[in-house]
Write a protein that holds these residues in place. Structure first.
Motif, PDB file in Angstrom:
ATOM      1  N   GLN A  42      -6.171  -7.160  -6.472  1.00 13.74           N
ATOM      2  CA  GLN A  42      -4.702  -6.849  -6.679  1.00 13.74           C
ATOM      3  C   GLN A  42      -4.666  -5.557  -7.350  1.00 13.74           C
ATOM      4  OE1 GLN A  42      -2.182  -9.181  -6.342  1.00 13.74           O
ATOM      5  NE2 GLN A  42      -1.079  -7.282  -6.784  1.00 13.74           N
TER       6      GLN A  42
ATOM      7  N   ARG B 197      -0.978 -11.617   0.866  1.00 17.33           N
ATOM      8  CA  ARG B 197       0.244 -10.484   0.701  1.00 17.33           C
ATOM      9  C   ARG B 197       1.064 -10.438   1.860  1.00 17.33           C
ATOM     10  NH1 ARG B 197       1.047 -10.568  -4.013  1.00 17.33           N
ATOM     11  NH2 ARG B 197       2.050  -8.630  -3.837  1.00 17.33           N
TER      12      ARG B 197
ATOM     13  N   ALA C  31       1.822 -13.088 -12.238  1.00 17.51           N
ATOM     14  CA  ALA C  31       1.995 -12.776 -10.686  1.00 17.51           C
ATOM     15  C   ALA C  31       3.152 -13.595 -10.245  1.00 17.51           C
ATOM     16  CB  ALA C  31       0.622 -13.012  -9.872  1.00 17.51           C
TER      17      ALA C  31
END
Length: 278
Positions: A260, A51, A176
């Motif tokens: 997530q 991330r 995603a």
């Protein structure tokens, strides 16, 4: 006797009153889950690294606009490396957990492929999951009872479960990827030098890109499809190794979905807090 065989045998003894002949198969699933629990801190760190690396995308895009063309490739590479060092991010974030699992899989494969372990007879080979021996392969099952025989149905059930996990993994990865693409497009539109960014194509101005970043980008695109490659592996390895593959891939899919969701909630809470302070 190897440590793995010893641990699985002890777990199977504990589970035998409940699962009887399939106790060893359940012990393999439980052992795999325990390994993944032990790896969870590493997986969390890898996810945070992924991330953080994704959050750097707008800054890396700006560096590409600042250093366009092949003649600036070396300066761009050094600038990207300096940025990654400054933010303590790695272009290989997310790969380490997968590498750590490989030794576990090879130990599992060897334990159910050899008739002797540490000079002793490997008693695990005779244990079963329903009608199929844990040391058997799909071709063995086909030769023993056919595609729809008792053993063949066990393997078909395993393949169906692995395919379901793989399909879910690919769908989530594409979603995603679509979200990341929209976010990157929004960041590019908000930043300076928009025209230059568009002219350079997907890999930046003049096509310059850090080699490590390019490698990871390709791996990220291919890794979801590799989930279906697990089907091919499960078709040629012993049933016990196939159980390990099913358990670890299902765990990975669920774990990443959970991480997530927690990340999205944390970002939403941080955004709400920022808006309330305005």
């Amino acid at each position: 006797m190897s440590v793995f065989v010893l641990l699985v045998s002890r777990l199977a003894d504990l589970l035998d009153p409940v699962f009887a002949a399939s106790a060893t198969a359940v012990a393999i699933v439980l052992f795999t889950a325990l390994v993944r629990v032990a790896m969870h801190p590493l997986t969390r760190a890898a996810f945070r690294g992924e991330r953080a690396r994704a959050a750097l995308a707008p800054r890396i895009a700006e560096l590409k606009r600042r250093y366009p063309g092949p003649k600036n490739a070396d300066r761009l590479r050094k600038a990207v490396i300096a940025l990654q060092a400054e933010t303590k991010t790695s272009p290989l974030a997310g790969i380490l957990p997968m590498l750590v699992q490989l030794p576990v899989f090879f130990v599992m494969y060897r334990a159910f492929s050899s008739g002797r372990v540490g000079g002793e007879v490997n008693e695990l080979l005779g244990h079963r999951l329903f009608a199929a021996p844990l040391g058997s392969r799909w071709l063995d099952a086909l030769g023993e009872s056919g595609l729809l025989g008792a053993q063949g149905l066990v393997f078909l059930g395993l393949f169906a479960a692995i395919a379901a996990v793989a399909g879910w993994t690919v769908v989530r990865a594409r979603r995603a990827g679509a979200v990341s693409a929209l976010e990157a497009a929004g960041a590019a539109a908000a930043g300076p030098g928009r025209a230059g960014g568009r002219a350079g194509g997907a890999d930046g101005v003049g096509g310059a890109e850090d080699p490590a970043e390019a490698m990871v980008r390709r791996m990220v695109k291919v890794m979801p499809l590799m989930a279906f490659g697990t089907l091919l592996t499960a078709a040629v390895v012993p049933l016990a190794a196939g159980l390990y593959l099913l358990t670890t891939t299902a765990w990975t899919a669920g774990e990443r979905a959970w991480l997530q969701r927690r990340w999205d909630r944390a970002e939403a809470a941080a955004g709400a807090g920022a808006r309330s302070s305005l």
